[in-house]
Design an enzyme around this catalytic site. Structure first.
Site, short mmCIF file in Angstrom:
data_model
loop_
_atom_site.label_atom_id
_atom_site.label_comp_id
_atom_site.label_asym_id
_atom_site.label_seq_id
_atom_site.Cartn_x
_atom_site.Cartn_y
_atom_site.Cartn_z
N ARG A 310 -64.99 16.18 62.91
CA ARG A 310 -63.61 16.03 63.37
C ARG A 310 -63.11 17.32 64.03
O ARG A 310 -62.34 17.27 64.98
CB ARG A 310 -62.68 15.60 62.23
CG ARG A 310 -61.28 15.23 62.70
CD ARG A 310 -60.45 14.56 61.61
NE ARG A 310 -60.65 13.13 61.53
CZ ARG A 310 -60.00 12.23 62.28
NH1 ARG A 310 -59.11 12.61 63.17
NH2 ARG A 310 -60.26 10.96 62.14
N PHE A 344 -58.32 17.24 58.23
CA PHE A 344 -59.75 17.02 58.07
C PHE A 344 -60.58 17.69 59.18
O PHE A 344 -61.40 17.05 59.84
CB PHE A 344 -59.99 15.50 58.08
CG PHE A 344 -61.26 15.04 57.40
CD1 PHE A 344 -61.34 14.93 56.03
CD2 PHE A 344 -62.38 14.67 58.15
CE1 PHE A 344 -62.50 14.47 55.42
CE2 PHE A 344 -63.54 14.22 57.54
CZ PHE A 344 -63.60 14.12 56.17
N GLU A 713 -51.38 12.68 58.84
CA GLU A 713 -51.92 14.01 59.12
C GLU A 713 -51.43 14.66 60.41
O GLU A 713 -51.22 15.88 60.45
CB GLU A 713 -53.46 13.93 59.18
CG GLU A 713 -54.10 13.53 57.88
CD GLU A 713 -55.57 13.13 58.09
OE1 GLU A 713 -55.84 12.06 58.67
OE2 GLU A 713 -56.44 13.93 57.72
N1 MTE Z 1 -47.91 12.61 51.82
C1 MTE Z 1 -47.65 12.86 50.51
N2 MTE Z 1 -46.39 12.79 50.08
N3 MTE Z 1 -48.65 13.18 49.65
C2 MTE Z 1 -49.96 13.27 50.05
O1 MTE Z 1 -50.84 13.56 49.24
N4 MTE Z 1 -51.56 13.10 51.95
C3 MTE Z 1 -51.71 13.17 53.40
C4 MTE Z 1 -50.74 12.21 54.09
N5 MTE Z 1 -49.42 12.38 53.58
C5 MTE Z 1 -50.26 13.04 51.44
C6 MTE Z 1 -49.18 12.67 52.28
C7 MTE Z 1 -53.06 12.86 53.86
S1 MTE Z 1 -54.23 14.08 53.80
C8 MTE Z 1 -53.40 11.63 54.38
S2 MTE Z 1 -54.93 11.32 54.99
C9 MTE Z 1 -52.42 10.54 54.40
O2 MTE Z 1 -51.17 10.89 53.83
C10 MTE Z 1 -53.00 9.34 53.65
O3 MTE Z 1 -52.11 8.29 53.57
P1 MTE Z 1 -51.92 7.22 54.74
O4 MTE Z 1 -53.26 6.93 55.31
O5 MTE Z 1 -51.29 6.09 54.05
O6 MTE Z 1 -51.03 7.89 55.74
N1 LUZ Z 2 -63.58 10.96 58.36
C1 LUZ Z 2 -62.32 11.22 58.69
C2 LUZ Z 2 -64.01 10.85 57.10
O1 LUZ Z 2 -61.99 11.28 59.85
N2 LUZ Z 2 -61.42 11.38 57.71
C3 LUZ Z 2 -61.73 11.31 56.41
O2 LUZ Z 2 -60.87 11.50 55.57
C4 LUZ Z 2 -63.09 11.02 56.06
N3 LUZ Z 2 -63.50 10.92 54.79
C5 LUZ Z 2 -64.77 10.67 54.52
C6 LUZ Z 2 -65.68 10.53 55.55
N4 LUZ Z 2 -65.28 10.61 56.81
MO1 MOS Z 3 -56.46 13.02 54.24
S1 MOS Z 3 -57.35 14.85 54.50
O1 MOS Z 3 -57.66 12.25 55.28
O2 MOS Z 3 -56.96 12.68 52.68
#
Ligand code: MTE
Ligand code: LUZ
Ligand code: MOS
Length: 762
Positions: A310, A344, A713
């Site tokens: 990524r 990520f 993200e």
């Molecule tokens: N928001 C809150 N409040 N707490 C979290 O842990 N994680 C983030 C984001 N927002 C997070 C958050 C991350 S790393 C991701 S990948 C996404 O939420 C995952 O949730 P979604 O796919 O439903 O957006």
């Molecule tokens: N790829 C990605 C992944 O784009 N986001 C992720 O969180 C992930 N997790 C596992 C494997 N590939």
């Molecule tokens: Mo979020 S880093 O893809 O949990």
């Protein structure tokens, strides 16, 4: 109150009143035990022997486990196999769990853990990316993404710049630390409550460790108190050890890590060392780039290969670079294994290209935004990424243009310059950043989801899907989608805890794709049930199915109508099923890992930010004074939730780039393992002027759920504007064209050193 409404988070009242139940709040069975870990004090050491005798004598201690006790396979590797839950034979980082204790009280477990005597033989340790590069120590093979002939193009370029820059790691600092409760059942069944983004992986990990079929392990999670990627793969270790102790003791076990152990034993965002050689023309157009992104994987692969992939796929950000090679390296060090963290690898890849463009702009004495605009992906031409994906939904110029106009960027710039002209010590800086972020897991297989919907005979709806709630509002969004499908109020939809027994074989809730994937799966399930309800309604009133409509909690057939509940009751009495599963797989995506080419993303999201900072050039201290954010959420499923995600992600990104510094001593021991030494942003770090807007009239051109876009993200990377604004402030003390050397995090120490270098002539 269905889709696109600012419905409040389903647990909002629970969160603020303290009534929302987290794992540590759950009442335990009366025979439950508490657990503690024994961590390696050495970065790299052979385990000659582990003496548990003293620990087992502590009153209240019931069981102890080491790798040797594992009845199944000591392996929880999410991508590459052979990754132990408990160190076996050798500990590979300071903080590596080597044993665990279960006792009647937490105090007894911790006292006993401190008495475990390990006979160590210290081994040489690799403690930095540089050492790993020199030793060619990697956890996975290099990944190379290339197009054209970068060598030749670099040789021909009128101008050439090279440089090196670094960005640091980041602890997730979720408020709820890692925790799991394992409850043994009949016939070796194991029920696990885990604070995990990935119940299925915990199920697999526990089954491997205990030598059980997956069907004998059930994993449940109602909510996490934050995860941010830190509970995507590494919650499995915690749950695995709890299950191992529960199996050994034959009693329920709770393992909750104290903050220090959590920070020592579990992985973080990957720090990266970045080296570049860029070729350009005199106007700042990028002609060629040779870029090396070397990430610190820590001791094992974990998710690192995907994180590096990524990073590669975001090192272009919004820019067309004709001849390019990006080499991604996954360096093996004797540090804790780094893992997923919001973005990520994307943030690190974008950090690299934004640093390069900032160097280019300063070298050419051009405004950074001018250089950027000359390099933006085109719409008709110059619109293919280095990995071969055409940017079909390009709205970069729209987003950056709308932001610049709404904040009067030229006026703002003039105000900052005027301030600096009359302020000898405190200097301001201003910078923007455009962001393009690819949505989908970059491993295509993971882009699938399932859901389970039940309609009860009173018209209330029970919703379950494979996604997990970590505060991001996934549950309310998916409930809104289901409410919209039935045209009922969202309060009629009850979302239940995520469980591997209800929806099997799920992916992690990650890659920002939770609502895209689970929203579509839940919609499919709801549509199946709605179809059956339509038939019953049509038959009951003798109209064609096409004339049955749903609206506002009622179902209509010409002049007749029933409430949604009355129709559900009628379906039941006619023996029609009111329950269905739903499934979704993201279309169009593919990825060839060997050549780093394909269409890894279903679509891109876009955003832009502008930030103003002030630095004290005598101390290096800094404040973010103002931030203006514009984020593309497509047709937002819930604008209030999305606004919270954007603001939270931005401030978390600020922390990564300014104050959150991880520090290890020369023996590889983490010194910053608590809030007194590790500084996450506090309420006073939030910019006093902080405006967030969602891009209007921007439906996703791909057929995502209700034409929404993912949001979790991408806005984190808007914080790059803060880091670039700090560089701008630093540059203001030097001669025009001077190079700014500033790594991240831009702590006061680094800012002061950068100021002094620029004053000294660059
Ligand atoms: N928001 C809150 N409040 N707490 C979290 O842990 N994680 C983030 C984001 N927002 C997070 C958050 C991350 S790393 C991701 S990948 C996404 O939420 C995952 O949730 P979604 O796919 O439903 O957006
Ligand atoms: N790829 C990605 C992944 O784009 N986001 C992720 O969180 C992930 N997790 C596992 C494997 N590939
Ligand atoms: Mo979020 S880093 O893809 O949990």
């Amino acid at each position: 109150r269905g889709a696109h409404a600012s419905v409040r988070h389903d647990s909002a009242a629970g969160h603020v009143s303290g009534r929302a139940v987290y794992l540590d709040d759950m009442p335990l069975p009366t025979n439950a035990l508490h657990a503690a870990l024994v961590l390696s004090p050495h970065a790299h050491a052979r385990i000659r022997a582990i003496d548990l005798a003293a620990a087992l004598e502590v009153p209240g201690v019931v069981a102890a486990v080491t790798a040797g006790d594992i009845p199944g396979v000591n392996d929880i590797g999410p991508i590459l196999k052979g990754e132990p839950a408990l160190a076996e034979g050798v500990a590979e980082y300071a903080g590596h769990p080597v044993a665990a204790i279960a006792a009647e009280t937490l105090e007894a477990a911790r006292e006993a853990a401190a008495l475990v005597a390990v006979d160590w033989e210290e081994l040489p340790a690799v403690l930095s990316v540089e050492e790993a590069l020199a030793a060619e120590s990697f956890v996975a093979p290099p990944q190379v993404m290339a197009r054209g002939n970068p060598e030749a193009a670099l040789g021909l370029a009128p101008l050439r710049l090279s440089g090196e820059v670094r960005c640091g790691g980041q602890d997730h600092f979720y408020l709820e630390g890692q925790i799991a409760i394992a409850v043994p059942g009949e016939d070796r069944d194991m029920q696990v409550y885990s604070s995990t983004q990935h119940p299925t992986e915990v199920q697999h990990g526990v089954a491997h460790l205990l030598g059980l079929p997956f069907a004998q392990v059930t994993v449940e999670v109602r909510r996490m108190g934050g995860a941010f990627g830190g509970k995507e793969s590494q919650a499995t270790i915690i749950a695995g050890i709890a299950a191992l102790l529960a199996w050994k003791a034959g009693r329920p076990v709770k393992l909750r890590l104290p903050r220090d152990d959590d920070m020592l034993a579990t992985g973080k965002r990957h720090p990266f060392l970045i080296r570049y050689d860029v070729g350009l023309d005199a106007d700042g157009r990028l002609l060629a780039l040779d870029l090396v992104l070397a990430g610190d994987a820590g001791n094992i692969a974990d998710l690192t290969p995907a994180v590096v992939a990524r990073a590669l796929c975001h090192s272009d950000n919004c820019y067309w670079i004709p001849d390019i090679r990006v080499t991604g390296l996954a360096c093996k060090t004797n540090k804790v294994s780094n893992t997923a963290f919001r973005g990520f690898g994307g943030p690190q890849g974008m950090f690299a290209i934004e640093a390069i463009l900032d160097d280019v702009a300063r070298h050419l004495k051009l405004p950074l935004d001018t250089v950027r605009a000359r390099n933006f992906y085109g719409v008709e031409a110059n619109n293919v990424t280095p990995y071969g994906m055409t940017v079909e939904d390009n709205i970069i110029e729209r987003v950056t243009g709308e932001l610049a106009r709404s904040v009067d960027l030229p006026g703002w710039r003039a105000a900052v310059d005027a301030f600096n002209a009359s302020s000898p010590v405190v200097k301001k800086g201003l910078a923007t950043v455009p962001v393009k972020f690819g949505i989908s897991f970059n491993l295509p297989t993971l882009n699938q989801a399932g859901a389970l919907v039940h309609v009860y005979t009173d018209g209330s709806v029970h919703l379950n899907h494979g996604g997990t709630e970590m505060g991001q509002g996934l549950f309310v969004k998916v409930a809104q989608v289901v409410a919209e499908a039935f045209k009922i109020d969202v309060d009629r939809v009850r979302v239940s805890a995520t469980s591997t027994a209800k929806v099997p074989n799920t992916s992690a809730t990650a890659a920002s794709s939770g609502s895209d994937l689970n929203g579509m799966a839940a919609l499919a399930a709801a549509e199946t049930i709605r179809g059956r309800m339509v038939e019953v309604m049509a038959e009951r009133f003798g109209v064609p199915a096409g004339e049955v409509t749903f609206d506002d909690g009622r179902v209509f057939a010409r002049n007749e109508s029933l409430s949604f509940g009355e129709l559900a009751q009628l379906c039941w009495s006619r023996r029609v099923s009111l329950s269905s599963t739903g499934f979704y797989r993201t279309p169009k995506i593919h990825w060839d890992a060997a050549t780093c080419t394909g269409r890894p993303f279903f679509y891109f999201t876009y955003g832009a930010a502008a930030a103003e900072v002030a630095i004290d050039t005598l101390t290096g201290e800094l404040r973010v004074l103002r931030a203006e954010l514009l984020q593309d959420c497509g047709n937002s499923l819930n604008p209030a939730i999305d606004r919270g995600q954007i603001e939270g992600a931005f401030v978390q990104g600020m922390g990564w780039l300014t104050s959150e510094e991880l520090w290890w001593d020369d023996r590889g021991r983490l010194g910053t393992h608590g809030p007194s030494t590790y500084k996450i942003p506090g309420s006073r770090d939030v910019p006093p002027v902080f405006n967030t807007r969602l891009l209007a009239d921007a439906p996703n051109r791909e057929a995502t759920v209700m034409r929404s876009k993912a949001v979790g993200e991408p806005p984190l990377m808007l914080a790059l504007s803060v880091w670039l604004a700090i560089r701008d402030a630093v540059a203001s003390v030097g001669p025009p064209g001077a190079k700014v050397e500033l790594d991240a995090p831009a702590t006061p120490t680094r800012v002061l050193a950068a100021v002094e270098r620029v004053r000294g002539g660059g």
